[in-house]
Write an enzyme that holds these catalytic residues in place. Sequence first.
Site, short mmCIF file in Angstrom:
data_model
loop_
_atom_site.label_atom_id
_atom_site.label_comp_id
_atom_site.label_asym_id
_atom_site.label_seq_id
_atom_site.Cartn_x
_atom_site.Cartn_y
_atom_site.Cartn_z
N LYS A 167 16.94 0.17 20.83
CA LYS A 167 15.85 -0.22 20.82
C LYS A 167 15.39 -0.42 20.02
CE LYS A 167 15.74 0.78 25.94
NZ LYS A 167 15.22 2.00 27.06
N GLN A 224 11.89 7.13 28.08
CA GLN A 224 13.52 7.24 28.80
C GLN A 224 13.68 7.68 29.44
OE1 GLN A 224 15.10 4.59 27.46
NE2 GLN A 224 16.55 5.47 28.62
N ASP A 233 8.13 -0.99 30.72
CA ASP A 233 9.94 -0.91 31.14
C ASP A 233 9.77 -1.55 33.03
OD1 ASP A 233 11.67 0.26 30.06
OD2 ASP A 233 11.14 2.42 30.16
#
Length: 293
Positions: free
Chosen positions: A54, A98, A121
Amino acid sequence: MAETRILSGNVVSDAVYTALESRIQFLKESSVVPGLAAVIVGENPASQVYVRNKTRKFSELQLHSETIKLPHETTQAVLLDRIVALNNDPLYHGILVQLPLPDHINRALIIDSIAVHKDVDGFHPENLGRLTAGRPRYVPCTPKGIMRILQHYDIDPSGKHAVVLGRSNIVGRPMSILLSQKQKFSNATTTICHSRTADLRALAKQADILIAALGVPEFVDQSFIKEGVTIIDVGINRVDDGSEKGYKLVGDVAFEAVQGIAGSITPVPGGVGPMTIAMLVENTVEAAENSLG
Ligand code: GUN
């Protein structure tokens, strides 16, 4: 037997980046460089690879990103403090934590602490709620990317039966909502299957569009599909193969076994994975645009 068409996430993500160029340029001319803070707790090797991929893309596009690596033992209170600091730092328009997190950390509490306007997200309950209500802010990256793959290849879910294998808040649940929305390029009839589903195989076999997001290597074989189905393989599983690296990546679908039966399929790697990253970039650009007011 007709050949199974490959749905390339690399091709679709390249189109996304091209479309983002002018938006990024405009932001830079306004002295805003879209910025992402990626927080990773612990040493999960797969998570480390995902986060590296990412942030590498952010560097490639000359966007700002920082990885905040915290040791496994990090307390919930310390992690919360870091997120509050990032919420208040104008350099970062997007924050991602994450997943998975270590067991001693309450995942819901951490997700709830991310500022909703930086939650690129789309995991915060307000953002998931907005999606459910048909008034989305940030849409979770993997299901959003899957909708773009379908659009790119002109596979319209309208009136089709979409079967989603997996009910996670990251993929399965938001995926089912996106596919069944009352709007153009959605309108599917949607079934979610999970570990307690009775006769999952029979349901999967009814699918016109099958989304495999179970995290079980090569779970879906030819006995789960009907001819012509569109298969979206979300799985990225490491399986030992005795190679120098020690493993290879396989999806949740037995790719070779469904060739010639499925109408189309996303490969692993090179399918859904690059789209998740492209949608993270897009959501972060959107967050930066919103910061301009
Ligand atoms: N773990 C698996 N997929 C994801 C994702 O898209 N975002 C985050 N933050 N964690 C994940």
